[in-house]
Design a protein around this motif. Structure first.
Motif, PDB file in Angstrom:
ATOM      1  N   VAL A 154      50.941  34.622  24.537  1.00 37.47           N
ATOM      2  CA  VAL A 154      52.217  33.953  24.250  1.00 37.47           C
ATOM      3  C   VAL A 154      51.955  32.642  23.500  1.00 37.47           C
ATOM      4  O   VAL A 154      52.558  32.377  22.452  1.00 37.47           O
ATOM      5  CB  VAL A 154      53.021  33.714  25.548  1.00 37.47           C
ATOM      6  N   ALA A 155      51.059  31.831  24.030  1.00 40.92           N
ATOM      7  CA  ALA A 155      50.739  30.557  23.373  1.00 40.92           C
ATOM      8  C   ALA A 155      50.068  30.795  22.019  1.00 40.92           C
ATOM      9  O   ALA A 155      50.355  30.095  21.045  1.00 40.92           O
ATOM     10  CB  ALA A 155      49.836  29.713  24.268  1.00 40.92           C
ATOM     11  N   TYR A 156      49.184  31.799  21.959  1.00 38.72           N
ATOM     12  CA  TYR A 156      48.484  32.060  20.706  1.00 38.72           C
ATOM     13  C   TYR A 156      49.454  32.549  19.634  1.00 38.72           C
ATOM     14  O   TYR A 156      49.317  32.189  18.460  1.00 38.72           O
ATOM     15  CB  TYR A 156      47.343  33.061  20.903  1.00 38.72           C
ATOM     16  N   GLU A 157      50.443  33.333  20.013  1.00 34.82           N
ATOM     17  CA  GLU A 157      51.421  33.800  19.025  1.00 34.82           C
ATOM     18  C   GLU A 157      52.188  32.618  18.428  1.00 34.82           C
ATOM     19  O   GLU A 157      52.390  32.556  17.211  1.00 34.82           O
ATOM     20  CB  GLU A 157      52.396  34.801  19.641  1.00 34.82           C
ATOM     21  N   GLU A 158      52.604  31.692  19.254  1.00 31.02           N
ATOM     22  CA  GLU A 158      53.299  30.507  18.737  1.00 31.02           C
ATOM     23  C   GLU A 158      52.381  29.696  17.820  1.00 31.02           C
ATOM     24  O   GLU A 158      52.783  29.252  16.749  1.00 31.02           O
ATOM     25  CB  GLU A 158      53.794  29.633  19.889  1.00 31.02           C
ATOM     26  N   PHE A 159      51.125  29.543  18.238  1.00 30.36           N
ATOM     27  CA  PHE A 159      50.148  28.799  17.440  1.00 30.36           C
ATOM     28  C   PHE A 159      49.922  29.473  16.086  1.00 30.36           C
ATOM     29  O   PHE A 159      49.966  28.820  15.041  1.00 30.36           O
ATOM     30  CB  PHE A 159      48.827  28.692  18.220  1.00 30.36           C
ATOM     31  N   ILE A 160      49.688  30.796  16.082  1.00 28.24           N
ATOM     32  CA  ILE A 160      49.349  31.477  14.829  1.00 28.24           C
ATOM     33  C   ILE A 160      50.543  31.515  13.884  1.00 28.24           C
ATOM     34  O   ILE A 160      50.383  31.378  12.668  1.00 28.24           O
ATOM     35  CB  ILE A 160      48.756  32.888  15.078  1.00 28.24           C
ATOM     36  N   ARG A 161      51.746  31.669  14.416  1.00 32.02           N
ATOM     37  CA  ARG A 161      52.927  31.642  13.545  1.00 32.02           C
ATOM     38  C   ARG A 161      53.070  30.271  12.874  1.00 32.02           C
ATOM     39  O   ARG A 161      53.338  30.193  11.671  1.00 32.02           O
ATOM     40  CB  ARG A 161      54.195  31.994  14.326  1.00 32.02           C
ATOM     41  N   SER A 162      52.872  29.216  13.628  1.00 32.96           N
ATOM     42  CA  SER A 162      52.947  27.864  13.066  1.00 32.96           C
ATOM     43  C   SER A 162      51.819  27.617  12.084  1.00 32.96           C
ATOM     44  O   SER A 162      52.022  27.007  11.023  1.00 32.96           O
ATOM     45  CB  SER A 162      52.901  26.820  14.186  1.00 32.96           C
ATOM     46  N   LEU A 163      50.626  28.088  12.424  1.00 35.32           N
ATOM     47  CA  LEU A 163      49.457  27.887  11.564  1.00 35.32           C
ATOM     48  C   LEU A 163      49.631  28.592  10.219  1.00 35.32           C
ATOM     49  O   LEU A 163      49.392  27.995   9.160  1.00 35.32           O
ATOM     50  CB  LEU A 163      48.206  28.403  12.275  1.00 35.32           C
ATOM     51  N   VAL A 164      50.065  29.847  10.242  1.00 32.18           N
ATOM     52  CA  VAL A 164      50.247  30.602   8.997  1.00 32.18           C
ATOM     53  C   VAL A 164      51.356  29.971   8.156  1.00 32.18           C
ATOM     54  O   VAL A 164      51.205  29.811   6.942  1.00 32.18           O
ATOM     55  CB  VAL A 164      50.517  32.093   9.291  1.00 32.18           C
TER      56      VAL A 164
ATOM     57  N   ASP B 179      41.095  42.153  30.413  1.00 34.15           N
ATOM     58  CA  ASP B 179      39.810  42.849  30.394  1.00 34.15           C
ATOM     59  C   ASP B 179      39.414  43.341  29.003  1.00 34.15           C
ATOM     60  O   ASP B 179      38.373  43.983  28.854  1.00 34.15           O
ATOM     61  CB  ASP B 179      39.848  44.045  31.358  1.00 34.15           C
ATOM     62  N   GLU B 180      40.237  43.065  27.999  1.00 36.04           N
ATOM     63  CA  GLU B 180      39.956  43.530  26.648  1.00 36.04           C
ATOM     64  C   GLU B 180      39.303  42.422  25.815  1.00 36.04           C
ATOM     65  O   GLU B 180      39.830  41.317  25.717  1.00 36.04           O
ATOM     66  CB  GLU B 180      41.237  43.976  25.960  1.00 36.04           C
ATOM     67  N   THR B 181      38.172  42.735  25.211  1.00 40.90           N
ATOM     68  CA  THR B 181      37.511  41.795  24.308  1.00 40.90           C
ATOM     69  C   THR B 181      38.079  42.007  22.912  1.00 40.90           C
ATOM     70  O   THR B 181      37.995  43.092  22.353  1.00 40.90           O
ATOM     71  CB  THR B 181      35.988  41.992  24.306  1.00 40.90           C
ATOM     72  N   LEU B 182      38.659  40.927  22.361  1.00 46.06           N
ATOM     73  CA  LEU B 182      39.238  40.977  21.023  1.00 46.06           C
ATOM     74  C   LEU B 182      38.189  40.763  19.944  1.00 46.06           C
ATOM     75  O   LEU B 182      38.263  41.335  18.869  1.00 46.06           O
ATOM     76  CB  LEU B 182      40.307  39.890  20.867  1.00 46.06           C
ATOM     77  N   TRP B 183      37.241  39.894  20.267  1.00 52.18           N
ATOM     78  CA  TRP B 183      36.245  39.511  19.269  1.00 52.18           C
ATOM     79  C   TRP B 183      35.001  39.075  20.014  1.00 52.18           C
ATOM     80  O   TRP B 183      35.080  38.415  21.039  1.00 52.18           O
ATOM     81  CB  TRP B 183      36.803  38.376  18.416  1.00 52.18           C
TER      82      TRP B 183
ATOM     83  N   LEU C 112      42.336  37.594  14.378  1.00 51.15           N
ATOM     84  CA  LEU C 112      42.261  37.613  15.841  1.00 51.15           C
ATOM     85  C   LEU C 112      43.636  37.924  16.430  1.00 51.15           C
ATOM     86  O   LEU C 112      43.745  38.692  17.392  1.00 51.15           O
ATOM     87  CB  LEU C 112      41.729  36.274  16.359  1.00 51.15           C
ATOM     88  N   ALA C 113      44.675  37.371  15.852  1.00 51.04           N
ATOM     89  CA  ALA C 113      46.042  37.650  16.327  1.00 51.04           C
ATOM     90  C   ALA C 113      46.372  39.131  16.165  1.00 51.04           C
ATOM     91  O   ALA C 113      46.946  39.743  17.076  1.00 51.04           O
ATOM     92  CB  ALA C 113      47.047  36.791  15.563  1.00 51.04           C
TER      93      ALA C 113
ATOM     94  N   ILE D  32      49.461  40.998  18.019  1.00 50.68           N
ATOM     95  CA  ILE D  32      50.537  40.122  17.568  1.00 50.68           C
ATOM     96  C   ILE D  32      50.944  40.565  16.163  1.00 50.68           C
ATOM     97  O   ILE D  32      50.134  40.537  15.246  1.00 50.68           O
ATOM     98  CB  ILE D  32      50.096  38.644  17.579  1.00 50.68           C
ATOM     99  N   GLU D  33      52.178  41.001  16.044  1.00 49.56           N
ATOM    100  CA  GLU D  33      52.714  41.429  14.749  1.00 49.56           C
ATOM    101  C   GLU D  33      53.176  40.186  13.999  1.00 49.56           C
ATOM    102  O   GLU D  33      53.985  39.414  14.512  1.00 49.56           O
ATOM    103  CB  GLU D  33      53.899  42.376  14.949  1.00 49.56           C
ATOM    104  N   LEU D  34      52.675  40.023  12.798  1.00 54.26           N
ATOM    105  CA  LEU D  34      53.032  38.845  12.019  1.00 54.26           C
ATOM    106  C   LEU D  34      53.094  39.229  10.555  1.00 54.26           C
ATOM    107  O   LEU D  34      52.088  39.647   9.987  1.00 54.26           O
ATOM    108  CB  LEU D  34      52.004  37.729  12.233  1.00 54.26           C
ATOM    109  N   GLU D  35      54.248  39.128   9.988  1.00 52.89           N
ATOM    110  CA  GLU D  35      54.422  39.385   8.564  1.00 52.89           C
ATOM    111  C   GLU D  35      54.005  38.135   7.800  1.00 52.89           C
ATOM    112  O   GLU D  35      54.244  37.020   8.251  1.00 52.89           O
ATOM    113  CB  GLU D  35      55.891  39.694   8.257  1.00 52.89           C
ATOM    114  N   MET D  36      53.431  38.350   6.641  1.00 49.42           N
ATOM    115  CA  MET D  36      53.097  37.219   5.795  1.00 49.42           C
ATOM    116  C   MET D  36      54.394  36.623   5.260  1.00 49.42           C
ATOM    117  O   MET D  36      55.330  37.365   4.942  1.00 49.42           O
ATOM    118  CB  MET D  36      52.199  37.657   4.638  1.00 49.42           C
TER     119      MET D  36
END
Length: 148
Positions: A57-67, A9-13, A92-93, A98-102
């Motif tokens: 879950v899928a987006y976290e895997e995608f964004i980690r691979s993308l970065v 129910d949360e709009t991210l963007w 968006l992540a 989604i916590e993601l270190e550079m």
């Protein structure tokens, strides 16, 4: 009109339709490039093309691979073509929690698994540090733009 990128129910963007459509088209490009689903798809309203659900879950895997892919790149044209999308996807992540270190810069070497293309512009000695720094700055700027 605008689009909605939601988790539950949360709009991210909530970008304009034009920005949202462009983002989705680029999602498709990078899903193909990474051979990995993004986790962004039709949401709870089924046929409403303006409402998309983000599977965290899928987006976290995608964004980690993308970065990681983006930050390993030493070809200046590829960096330029992908930076805006990767920064927006990263922002968006962050909004999704989604916590993601550079990644750490390559410390003056071409990262493992990356082949430097001498025909393309880019310096393998400095490329990754500059790419990481630029991506972090651009993603923070995009996160401010996405704020409600």
């Amino acid at each position: 009109m605008s689009m909605y990128f939601d988790i539950g129910d949360e709009t991210l963007w909530n970008p304009s339709n034009g920005a949202g459509r462009l983002f989705l088209r680029q999602v498709e490009v990078f899903e193909a490039e990474l051979k990995l689903p993004s986790g962004i798809g039709q949401g709870k309203y089924g046929g409403d093309p303006d409402t998309l659900e983000v599977d965290p879950v899928a987006y976290e895997e995608f964004i980690r691979s993308l970065v990681a892919w983006h930050c390993r790149t030493v070809h200046s044209v590829i960096v330029a073509l992908s930076e805006g999308f990767v920064a927006t996807a990263l922002a968006l992540a962050w909004r999704a929690g989604i916590e993601l270190e550079m990644p750490e810069p390559g410390a003056g070497r071409v990262p493992a698994g990356v082949q430097y293309d001498p025909r393309g512009p880019g310096n393998p000695e400095t490329g990754s540090a500059a790419v990481v720094t630029a991506l972090d700055a651009r993603a923070r700027e995009m996160a401010r733009c996405m704020a409600p």
